[in-house]
Design a protein around this motif. Structure first.
Motif, PDB file in Angstrom:
ATOM      1  N   ALA A   1     -72.784  43.805 -24.044  1.00  0.00           N
ATOM      2  CA  ALA A   1     -71.373  44.053 -23.739  1.00  0.00           C
ATOM      3  C   ALA A   1     -70.937  43.340 -22.465  1.00  0.00           C
ATOM      4  CB  ALA A   1     -71.136  45.552 -23.605  1.00  0.00           C
ATOM      5  N   LYS A   2     -71.548  42.188 -22.194  1.00  0.00           N
ATOM      6  CA  LYS A   2     -71.245  41.458 -20.966  1.00  0.00           C
ATOM      7  C   LYS A   2     -70.048  40.535 -21.177  1.00  0.00           C
ATOM      8  CE  LYS A   2     -76.065  41.588 -19.523  1.00  0.00           C
ATOM      9  NZ  LYS A   2     -77.215  40.833 -19.000  1.00  0.00           N
TER      10      LYS A   2
ATOM     11  N   VAL B   1     -65.813  44.936 -28.480  1.00  0.00           N
ATOM     12  CA  VAL B   1     -67.271  45.015 -28.579  1.00  0.00           C
ATOM     13  C   VAL B   1     -67.719  46.463 -28.716  1.00  0.00           C
ATOM     14  CG1 VAL B   1     -69.430  44.611 -27.348  1.00  0.00           C
ATOM     15  CG2 VAL B   1     -67.617  42.902 -27.271  1.00  0.00           C
ATOM     16  N   GLY B   2     -68.644  46.715 -29.654  1.00  0.00           N
ATOM     17  CA  GLY B   2     -69.204  48.053 -29.827  1.00  0.00           C
ATOM     18  C   GLY B   2     -70.169  48.399 -28.707  1.00  0.00           C
ATOM     19  N   LYS B   3     -70.338  49.671 -28.465  1.00  0.00           N
ATOM     20  CA  LYS B   3     -71.175  50.113 -27.342  1.00  0.00           C
ATOM     21  C   LYS B   3     -72.390  50.938 -27.775  1.00  0.00           C
ATOM     22  CE  LYS B   3     -68.335  48.596 -24.051  1.00  0.00           C
ATOM     23  NZ  LYS B   3     -67.188  48.118 -24.813  1.00  0.00           N
ATOM     24  N   LYS B   4     -72.542  51.239 -29.065  1.00  0.00           N
ATOM     25  CA  LYS B   4     -73.625  52.121 -29.499  1.00  0.00           C
ATOM     26  C   LYS B   4     -74.987  51.429 -29.447  1.00  0.00           C
ATOM     27  CE  LYS B   4     -71.293  55.403 -32.567  1.00  0.00           C
ATOM     28  NZ  LYS B   4     -71.277  55.968 -33.942  1.00  0.00           N
ATOM     29  N   ASP B   5     -76.006  52.203 -29.050  1.00  0.00           N
ATOM     30  CA  ASP B   5     -77.380  51.716 -29.122  1.00  0.00           C
ATOM     31  C   ASP B   5     -77.840  51.646 -30.581  1.00  0.00           C
ATOM     32  OD1 ASP B   5     -77.378  51.759 -26.392  1.00  0.00           O
ATOM     33  OD2 ASP B   5     -78.685  53.505 -26.196  1.00  0.00           O
ATOM     34  N   LYS B   6     -78.837  50.807 -30.818  1.00  0.00           N
ATOM     35  CA  LYS B   6     -79.509  50.773 -32.116  1.00  0.00           C
ATOM     36  C   LYS B   6     -80.880  51.419 -31.967  1.00  0.00           C
ATOM     37  CE  LYS B   6     -78.445  47.153 -35.462  1.00  0.00           C
ATOM     38  NZ  LYS B   6     -78.861  45.816 -35.963  1.00  0.00           N
TER      39      LYS B   6
END
Length: 221
Positions: free
Chosen positions: A74-75, A81-86
């Protein structure tokens, strides 16, 4: 037996969890969740534990290195842009065992083979990062316009390698649309290489530092 020992013995040495039966159930759910975006509500919906307890349990499984999560890249000032972890399992053999996936089940189901292949590539990339004397950070990318890149590797100088995984033997120029977009819009002129790892046998150049490489290229790096 090894999994039972890890949860019932090793876990007691690092945390004070009592309900190991729920932990086994959670691990089975997380095996099915591998390579997906973390959704705590959905993950915990079939378990009789609270949300705070769910977070504690997943953290405990991370401490045992049974699951890992990778953050979103997210830089950028790009606001879609999505923020969720995988989330990923760290062992595809254990994952298949927990899900009772046979070779035939995987080969005849494109969704299963894709999930397993992406998880396998994750484990190999992490092994390479852990073995390197240099420092690398691993991310994934997804935005609200449904552009998605499975793995983004960034070194200390800001150089970027973006990797997508395809469970197929043929690749076209169209396959690189997300990698090409990322390079032109978010890499901001930094050194960039875009790679599609696929199940074919030949390395193929698509120009402009874009490559389709066989999965076994991971062992040649």
């Amino acid at each position: 037996m090894v999994l039972t020992s890890l949860i019932q013995k090793d876990l007691k040495e690092i945390t004070n969890l009592k309900r190991t039966d729920s932990l086994f159930e959670l691990l089975e759910i997380l095996a099915a969740w591998s390579s997906r975006f973390i959704d705590f509500s959905a993950i915990g919906s079939g378990l009789s534990i609270t949300q705070p307890t769910l977070h504690v349990y997943i953290n405990a499984l991370e401490m045992l290195y049974l699951v890992e999560r990778i953050p979103a890249w997210a830089k950028t000032v790009y606001d879609r842009v999505g923020k969720k972890d995988k989330l990923f399992m760290t062992d595809t053999g254990m994952m298949g065992h927990l899900l009772k996936w046979t070779h035939e089940k995987v080969m005849l189901d494109g969704t299963k083979s894709g999930i397993l292949l992406e998880t396998f590539v994750f484990t190999q990339i992490m092994a390479l990062i852990d073995a390197s004397i240099e420092t690398y950070k691993l991310y994934h990318y997804r935005d609200k316009d449904k552009r998605e890149i499975d793995f983004i590797i960034e070194n200390e100088d800001g150089d970027i390698a973006a990797i997508e995984v395809k469970a197929g033997t043929s690749i076209s120029k169209q396959s690189f649309q997300h990698l090409h977009w990322f390079k032109n819009n978010l890499a901001q002129g930094r050194p960039f290489i875009g790679i599609i790892l696929y199940t074919g046998t030949e390395p193929l150049s698509f120009g402009d530092n874009l490559w389709a490489l066989p999965i076994n290229s991971l062992w040649r790096m």
